[in-house]
Design an enzyme around this catalytic site. Structure first.
Site, PDB file in Angstrom:
ATOM      1  N   ASP A 125      -8.443  -2.880  -6.500  1.00  0.00           N
ATOM      2  CA  ASP A 125      -8.927  -4.009  -5.231  1.00  0.00           C
ATOM      3  C   ASP A 125      -9.409  -3.555  -4.093  1.00  0.00           C
ATOM      4  OD1 ASP A 125      -7.490  -1.992  -3.335  1.00  0.00           O
ATOM      5  OD2 ASP A 125      -4.869  -2.451  -3.646  1.00  0.00           O
ATOM      6  N   HIS A 162      -7.573  -5.479  -0.978  1.00  0.00           N
ATOM      7  CA  HIS A 162      -6.812  -4.207  -0.991  1.00  0.00           C
ATOM      8  C   HIS A 162      -5.502  -4.960   0.356  1.00  0.00           C
ATOM      9  CE1 HIS A 162      -4.029  -0.429  -1.481  1.00  0.00           C
ATOM     10  NE2 HIS A 162      -4.002  -0.345   0.442  1.00  0.00           N
ATOM     11  N   SER A 199       0.765  -1.250   0.238  1.00  0.00           N
ATOM     12  CA  SER A 199       0.148   0.490  -0.229  1.00  0.00           C
ATOM     13  C   SER A 199       1.073   1.095   0.133  1.00  0.00           C
ATOM     14  CB  SER A 199      -0.884   0.123   0.971  1.00  0.00           C
ATOM     15  OG  SER A 199      -1.898   1.450   1.358  1.00  0.00           O
TER      16      SER A 199
END
Length: 428
Positions: free
Chosen positions: A278, A303, A71
């Protein structure tokens, strides 16, 4: 070295898997956590990462480091690489970014700035920080502004802030229309919508408007990110999540219930126009790293869940050379194993040449076992063929070739493929 806001929690399954590959915590496997609220180029974080790289390099006996980021950790690594390219090249061998919002997370961040965000759903929200409390904290976080849609990126699908608005003229006549604002124009909406935003602390109201100084800082961060380059001796890989509806554009109000005052927006429910991604980061953003990449692979996953995905583990194992399997293909998660190759060429007469070739492969992959259950009724092989011929201009040469490929039904996680080809050429 794994990087994330919470290395132990989010990376737990991956750490367990890597220990099976022979990595050892504190010797060849390390974590680096950071404060997600701070800017991705915050000097203190950059200094901590520099010290961590040096200590890991030393602890591992001078071996170069493999970095796995998740991320926003991808933006942090990219900032560091841009600011300290020489140090990055000295200490790093491979960098693998997973689910990185390289061009922002437009829909997610737009609603976060206007309405806040909840990291849990349903009844769990009763035991977590409220959505509005998160909003009052995140409105001052540089990292959130750095995740706004990249202004100079040529979006295939431009992320928009859309508002059904009701406007009245001087005669009292009202009109309702849908207004759309691209990223650069949406800033004025944020400013007006949050102009009266306040938080009460110990009986005192503190203004928390949309912060233009933080936005200015974030724009400088994006300039820094755009200048980043992967050093020549470092390999970069990008894994991004797919197959999830992901907020991209955000709409407030409706034709039946239009917005008459922009300061109503923080109290309204956002509706999303979704794209593939995602669930947080669109594919278009995650793929656009702007770097020299050895490979970019999309994996169906959300995610956070992508960090526990077996396909991702298999890809990492391959890229980190922990499996030494030259036939594995990370893109489709298959191993294509040659099992037969035969080649023959005969000259029947001085004017006739016959050549034949036969190849067999086995395609091996975990997901083939699932497909096998779905296609249990398919017993017949799939067969395809092609034939071509050519005659020379003076008709002194004639050539013909044909090929047949047969794909047999999968069995025990394997799919058998046969290719047969033959060519004949004749001259006068």
């Amino acid at each position: 070295m794994v990087m994330g806001t919470d290395c132990v929690y989010y990376f737990h399954d991956m750490i367990v898997e890597m220990l099976k590959w022979g990595y050892q915590e504190g010797t060849t496997l390390f974590g680096f956590g950071y404060d997600f609220r701070q800017s991705n180029r915050f000097q203190g974080t950059m200094e901590d990462l520099a010290a961590k790289l040096e200590s890991v390099y030393t602890a591992s006996g001078g071996r170069k480091i493999n970095i796995i980021s998740h991320s926003m950790g991808g933006l942090l690594v990219k900032c560091f690489m841009s600011l300290h390219s020489d140090m990055f090249e000295k200490y790093v061998k491979n960098w693998i970014a997973i689910a990185a919002p390289f061009r922002g997370a437009p829909g997610y961040i737009t609603s976060t700035l206007l309405n806040g965000v909840s990291f849990v759903e349903g009844w769990k929200q009763n035991f977590f920080i409220s959505k509005w409390s998160m909003h009052q904290m995140l409105i001052e976080c540089p990292s959130i502004y750095e995740l706004m849609a990249c202004l100079d990126f040529p979006w295939e699908h431009i992320p928009l802030l859309e508002i059904w608005r009701k406007k009245s003229d001087s005669d009292g006549n009202s009109t309702i229309m849908l207004e759309s604002y691209p990223p650069i124009e949406a800033v004025s909406i944020f400013i007006e919508a949050l102009s009266s935003n306040k938080v009460n602390y110990d009986g005192t109201d503190i203004s928390l408007p949309f912060n233009l100084e933080v936005l200015k800082w974030a724009n400088e961060t994006r300039k820094l990110l755009s200048c980043a380059k992967v050093p020549s001796h470092v390999k970069f890989y990008n894994i991004y999540g797919t197959s999830n509806e992901t907020p991209h554009s955000v709409c407030y109000g409706s034709e039946d219930a239009p917005v008459s005052d922009l300061q109503q927006l923080p109290a309204l429910l956002a509706k999303y126009v979704n794209v593939d991604g995602d669930g947080t980061v669109p594919v278009e953003s995650a793929k656009a790293d702007g770097l020299r990449a050895e490979a970019r692979v999309g994996v169906p996953g959300d995610h956070r869940g992508i960090l526990c995905d077996r396909h991702v583990f298999r890809i990492l194992k391959h890229w980190l050379m922990a499996d030494h399997d030259p036939y594995y293909n990370p893109v489709n998660d298959f191993v294509i194993l040659p099992t037969l190759f035969e080649f023959e060429s005969h000259k029947a007469r001085s004017s006739l040449q016959v050549t034949s070739v036969k190849e067999d492969w086995e395609i091996i992959g975990e997901n083939l076992e699932d497909q096998e259950q779905d296609n249990i009724a398919e017993k017949n092989p799939l067969v395809g063929s092609i034939s071509i011929s050519r005659v020379g201009g003076d008709k002194s040469l004639q050539e013909e070739a044909n090929a047949t490929i047969t794909v047999h039904p999968q069995h025990n996680g394997k799919k058998h493929v046969e290719l047969k080809g033959m060519s004949i050429s004749a001259s006068a």
